[in-house]
Design a protein around this motif. Structure first.
Motif, PDB file in Angstrom:
ATOM      1  N   PRO A   8     -16.561 -19.943 -14.817  1.00 24.82           N
ATOM      2  CA  PRO A   8     -16.074 -18.951 -13.856  1.00 24.82           C
ATOM      3  C   PRO A   8     -14.592 -19.183 -13.577  1.00 24.82           C
ATOM      4  CG  PRO A   8     -17.414 -20.595 -12.754  1.00 24.82           C
ATOM      5  CD  PRO A   8     -17.505 -20.870 -14.227  1.00 24.82           C
ATOM      6  N   GLU A  11     -10.813 -20.599  -8.315  1.00 26.23           N
ATOM      7  CA  GLU A  11     -10.394 -19.925  -7.099  1.00 26.23           C
ATOM      8  C   GLU A  11      -8.931 -20.238  -6.839  1.00 26.23           C
ATOM      9  OE1 GLU A  11     -12.825 -20.816  -3.784  1.00 26.23           O
ATOM     10  OE2 GLU A  11     -14.629 -20.061  -4.721  1.00 26.23           O
ATOM     11  N   ARG A  39      -5.456 -10.234  -2.918  1.00 20.82           N
ATOM     12  CA  ARG A  39      -6.095  -9.759  -4.160  1.00 20.82           C
ATOM     13  C   ARG A  39      -6.300 -10.905  -5.152  1.00 20.82           C
ATOM     14  NH1 ARG A  39      -2.884  -5.927  -4.801  1.00 20.82           N
ATOM     15  NH2 ARG A  39      -1.383  -6.986  -6.138  1.00 20.82           N
ATOM     16  N   SER A  41      -6.740 -14.010  -4.488  1.00 17.32           N
ATOM     17  CA  SER A  41      -7.555 -15.092  -3.935  1.00 17.32           C
ATOM     18  C   SER A  41      -9.035 -14.993  -4.292  1.00 17.32           C
ATOM     19  CB  SER A  41      -7.403 -15.138  -2.420  1.00 17.32           C
ATOM     20  OG  SER A  41      -6.091 -15.484  -2.085  1.00 17.32           O
ATOM     21  N   GLY A  42      -9.469 -13.866  -4.786  1.00 15.16           N
ATOM     22  CA  GLY A  42     -10.867 -13.729  -5.189  1.00 15.16           C
ATOM     23  C   GLY A  42     -11.830 -13.942  -4.041  1.00 15.16           C
ATOM     24  N   ASP A  43     -12.702 -14.942  -4.157  1.00 15.85           N
ATOM     25  CA  ASP A  43     -13.705 -15.210  -3.125  1.00 15.85           C
ATOM     26  C   ASP A  43     -13.084 -15.705  -1.824  1.00 15.85           C
ATOM     27  OD1 ASP A  43     -15.715 -14.461  -4.828  1.00 15.85           O
ATOM     28  OD2 ASP A  43     -16.215 -16.513  -5.425  1.00 15.85           O
ATOM     29  N   GLN A  44     -11.863 -16.180  -1.888  1.00 16.03           N
ATOM     30  CA  GLN A  44     -11.169 -16.682  -0.705  1.00 16.03           C
ATOM     31  C   GLN A  44     -10.293 -15.613  -0.054  1.00 16.03           C
ATOM     32  OE1 GLN A  44     -11.482 -19.753   0.696  1.00 16.03           O
ATOM     33  NE2 GLN A  44     -13.138 -20.028  -0.761  1.00 16.03           N
ATOM     34  N   ALA A  45     -10.513 -14.342  -0.383  1.00 16.34           N
ATOM     35  CA  ALA A  45      -9.661 -13.260   0.106  1.00 16.34           C
ATOM     36  C   ALA A  45      -9.651 -13.164   1.628  1.00 16.34           C
ATOM     37  CB  ALA A  45     -10.108 -11.928  -0.505  1.00 16.34           C
ATOM     38  N   GLN A  46     -10.809 -13.261   2.251  1.00 21.39           N
ATOM     39  CA  GLN A  46     -10.864 -13.147   3.708  1.00 21.39           C
ATOM     40  C   GLN A  46     -10.132 -14.323   4.371  1.00 21.39           C
ATOM     41  OE1 GLN A  46     -14.766 -12.839   5.400  1.00 21.39           O
ATOM     42  NE2 GLN A  46     -13.986 -12.371   7.427  1.00 21.39           N
ATOM     43  N   ASN A  47     -10.318 -15.505   3.844  1.00 21.97           N
ATOM     44  CA  ASN A  47      -9.629 -16.685   4.367  1.00 21.97           C
ATOM     45  C   ASN A  47      -8.115 -16.533   4.233  1.00 21.97           C
ATOM     46  OD1 ASN A  47      -9.203 -19.267   5.387  1.00 21.97           O
ATOM     47  ND2 ASN A  47      -9.469 -20.225   3.394  1.00 21.97           N
TER      48      ASN A  47
END
Length: 63
Positions: A8, A11, A39, A41-47
């Motif tokens: 994968p 991050e 954009r 940051s992928g899975d860390q976008a909210q953080n």
């Protein structure tokens, strides 16, 4: 190379300097650097979005 052997994507967590630069740009009315960081940051976008917003807030104790 098989389809299930792929790793994968790593991050991306932006450095504090990148977040600070995006926050300064956001305060000047330019949201493109912040959007780019979120954009990427992928899975860390909210953080990342919360880090940029928190860094963009200016606090003045005299108020």
């Amino acid at each position: 190379m098989g389809l299930f052997n792929r790793k994968p994507p790593a991050e991306y967590v932006p450095a504090n300097e990148e977040v600070a630069a995006a926050a300064r740009a956001l305060n000047r009315g330019n949201r493109k650097p912040a959007d780019r960081l979120v954009r990427e940051s992928g899975d860390q976008a909210q953080n990342t979005a919360m880090r940029v917003l928190a860094d963009s807030v200016t606090f003045d104790e005299s108020d």
